[in-house]
Write an enzyme that holds these catalytic residues in place. Structure first.
Site, short mmCIF file in Angstrom:
data_model
loop_
_atom_site.label_atom_id
_atom_site.label_comp_id
_atom_site.label_asym_id
_atom_site.label_seq_id
_atom_site.Cartn_x
_atom_site.Cartn_y
_atom_site.Cartn_z
N LYS A 67 0.83 -1.20 0.00
CA LYS A 67 0.00 0.00 0.00
C LYS A 67 0.87 1.25 0.00
CE LYS A 67 -3.85 -1.92 2.74
NZ LYS A 67 -4.94 -1.73 1.75
N ARG A 109 -10.10 -11.66 1.88
CA ARG A 109 -10.93 -12.73 1.30
C ARG A 109 -10.21 -14.08 1.38
NH1 ARG A 109 -11.24 -9.28 -4.11
NH2 ARG A 109 -11.15 -7.73 -2.45
N1 BES Z 1 -8.13 -3.88 4.44
C1 BES Z 1 -8.29 -3.48 3.10
C2 BES Z 1 -9.61 -2.76 2.84
C3 BES Z 1 -9.80 -1.42 3.49
C4 BES Z 1 -9.51 -0.27 2.80
C5 BES Z 1 -10.34 -1.31 4.74
C6 BES Z 1 -9.72 0.96 3.38
C7 BES Z 1 -10.56 -0.09 5.33
C8 BES Z 1 -10.24 1.05 4.64
C9 BES Z 1 -8.24 -4.69 2.19
O1 BES Z 1 -7.42 -5.72 2.61
C10 BES Z 1 -7.73 -4.22 0.88
O2 BES Z 1 -6.59 -3.83 0.82
N2 BES Z 1 -8.58 -4.28 -0.15
C11 BES Z 1 -8.20 -3.86 -1.44
C12 BES Z 1 -8.62 -4.94 -2.41
C13 BES Z 1 -8.06 -4.77 -3.80
C14 BES Z 1 -6.55 -4.97 -3.76
C15 BES Z 1 -8.70 -5.78 -4.70
C16 BES Z 1 -8.94 -2.56 -1.75
O3 BES Z 1 -10.09 -2.42 -1.33
O4 BES Z 1 -8.34 -1.70 -2.37
MN MN Z 2 -5.43 -5.49 1.96
#
Ligand code: BES
Ligand code: MN
Ligand code: ZN
Length: 490
Positions: free
Chosen positions: A274, A348
């Site tokens: 990230k 997931r």
């Molecule tokens: N934990 C994150 C989702 C999240 C984002 C929670 C912002 C709270 C605030 C999750 O693991 C994630 O990174 N999801 C990605 C998925 C994508 C890579 C398909 C997302 O939502 O960008």
């Molecule tokens: Mn994630």
């Protein structure tokens, strides 16, 4: 939280704040309100006449009482008049409790008494206590200069709630606040191992609740390749934290509620790392797991007649030389192969194994909570969680429990038309889509592959479970309300 009951006249003893409630529109003052108005020489009635007290839920107007003759404190120091809306919605009473807690905090009050009317029953007073206790919450564990000041002690004077009603509300407050603590705790203080310890302490404390923690060798033997793949980049091992509750009596003999919550104790994204700005918030990526554990424990603590099994997959998502790489293929517990397109879609993966495992453990229906996608935050913000599911009746039950508890969720579609999104060229499924669309639905479609034939709901709490970088405890009250619904024989 501490809350005590007292007979109605005790409201007029020397407390820091006496709380009175008024409805919208205000009704003629009776009982304790009338007595307080006399103490204030008619100022409450005047403020009502002038339209400054409207009774709107959560509105709070503060009065100081005149010094008593002789300088002795024989009356409340202040009177706070708090609005409860039309008085019929317990969420308005919760807002009133929150407003009282905020005022008590600002005033550094040590003692607060709610003067309840005889018509204020367990629902109303319980909701006030809930709002007061959760409204007073602060996360100060790591503030070395945090004032040694405990939050104000609440007394309920009069009203129709019994000590056991108030106990019920106070235990709910404690569960919600503990779920917040778990989520808010920094990742170096709340690892998968720490979370497992927390769960086992909960179980040690509650009759009928058992904890079992599956460690990596057991997970390997079970074939939990999806969960294990997420922990590979971390020095910390994965855990599957299990709570089982066997009540003394069961309302529906053939039902076992299966609860899952995502507990990524820190989500860097892994190799698909990230951006650094705001990454500290990803310590909250275990809010679903926290709600699942605390919700399950609360149901058990209150002795509801609902058999349940709760499985919380816990892992830290880190990049390293041993981390899972984009393109790697892993095999989940149900035998499905997954191409890991994006290591940041790790929630997931860990949920897949936990859901698949619960289908083998006698669960008759499933619900999972997860801070799963940024996409649901874009779609629904902080007010409604995203609700996905395979069974209309069960979806309605969860929605209804959400409306009753204030943990709102809104139905999102799962449709075969979305299915191509989760297809992989090399494995059975891909964990992330090439197309940037319907991200929250995509995640729901993916999870469904691991739920067998069971009625299942997925609640995406990425927006509601964490607000402004803080855990909310979303899901704890929803689980309680759901268990209350399941406590009714069918
Ligand atoms: N934990 C994150 C989702 C999240 C984002 C929670 C912002 C709270 C605030 C999750 O693991 C994630 O990174 N999801 C990605 C998925 C994508 C890579 C398909 C997302 O939502 O960008
Ligand atoms: Mn994630
Ligand atoms: Zn995550």
């Amino acid at each position: 939280m501490d809350v005590t009951t007292a007979p109605a006249p005790a409201a007029f003893s020397p407390v820091d704040v006496l709380v009175l409630t008024v409805t919208e529109p205000p009704q003629p003052l009776t009982g304790p309100a009338r007595r307080a108005d006399r103490l204030l020489e008619g100022l409450i009635s005047r403020a009502i006449d002038d339209g400054e007290i409207t009774g709107k839920a959560g509105e709070l107007i503060l009065f100081h009482t005149p010094p008593a003759a002789g300088g002795q404190d024989s009356a409340p120091r202040r009177v706070a008049v708090v609005g409860v809306g039309d008085g019929a919605d317990h969420l308005d009473w919760r807002a009133a409790g929150r407003a009282a807690a905020k005022a008590a905090g600002d005033l550094k009050a040590e003692t607060v008494t709610l003067a309840a009317a005889p018509s204020d029953g367990p629902v109303e007073v319980g909701a006030f206590v809930d709002g007061f206790g959760t409204g007073a919450y602060r996360f100060v564990k790591f503030k070395s200069d945090a004032e040694e000041r405990p939050s104000a002690k609440l007394t309920i004077a009069g009203g129709g709630a019994t000590p056991s009603d108030l106990d019920h509300a106070a235990l709910t407050v404690d569960a919600v606040n503990r779920a917040r603590d778990l989520a808010n705790s920094p990742a170096n203080h709340m690892t998968p191992l720490d979370l497992a310890d927390h769960a086992s302490k909960l179980a040690a404390d509650i009759d009928g609740l058992e904890c079992e923690v599956l460690e990596e060798p057991a997970l390997e033997a079970l074939g939990a390749g999806a969960l294990l793949s997420v922990a590979r980049g971390s020095e910390l091992p994965a855990r599957l934290i299990v709570l089982r509750y066997e009540p003394q009596t069961v309302a529906r003999e053939s039902e076992t509620l299966g609860i899952v919550g995502k507990a990524v104790t820190f989500d860097t994204g892994g190799i698909s790392i990230k951006a650094s700005s705001g990454m500290e918030e990803m310590k909250l990526d275990m809010a679903g797991g926290a709600a699942a554990l605390e919700g399950a424990a609360l149901i058990a603590r209150l002795g509801l007649p609902v058999r349940l099994i709760c499985a919380v997959p816990a892992a830290e998502n880190m990049p390293s030389g041993t981390a899972t790489k984009p393109g790697d293929v892993v095999t989940a517990m149900n035998g499905k192969t997954i191409e890991v397109i994006n290591t940041d879609a790790e929630g997931r993966l860990i949920l897949a194994d936990a859901l698949a495992w619960l289908t083998t453990q006698g669960a008759s229906r499933l619900i999972n909570f997860a801070t799963l996608t940024g996409a649901i935050v874009v779609a629904l913000g902080e007010v409604y969680a995203g609700l996905f599911g395979s069974d209309d009746e069960w979806l309605q039950d969860v929605r209804r429990a959400g409306e009753a508890s204030g943990d709102l969720s809104w139905p999102m579609p799962l449709h075969e038309g979305y299915r191509p999104l989760i297809e992989s060229r090399v494995a059975d499924l891909a964990n992330a889509a090439k197309k940037r669309q319907a991200g929250a639905v995509y995640a729901g479609m993916f999870l469904r592959e691991f739920t067998g034939e069971l009625p299942w709901c997925h609640v995406d709490i990425a927006g509601t479970g964490m607000v402004d970088g803080k855990g909310t405890g979303f899901g704890v009250r929803l689980l309680l309300a759901l268990a209350q619904q399941l406590s009714l024989e069918k």
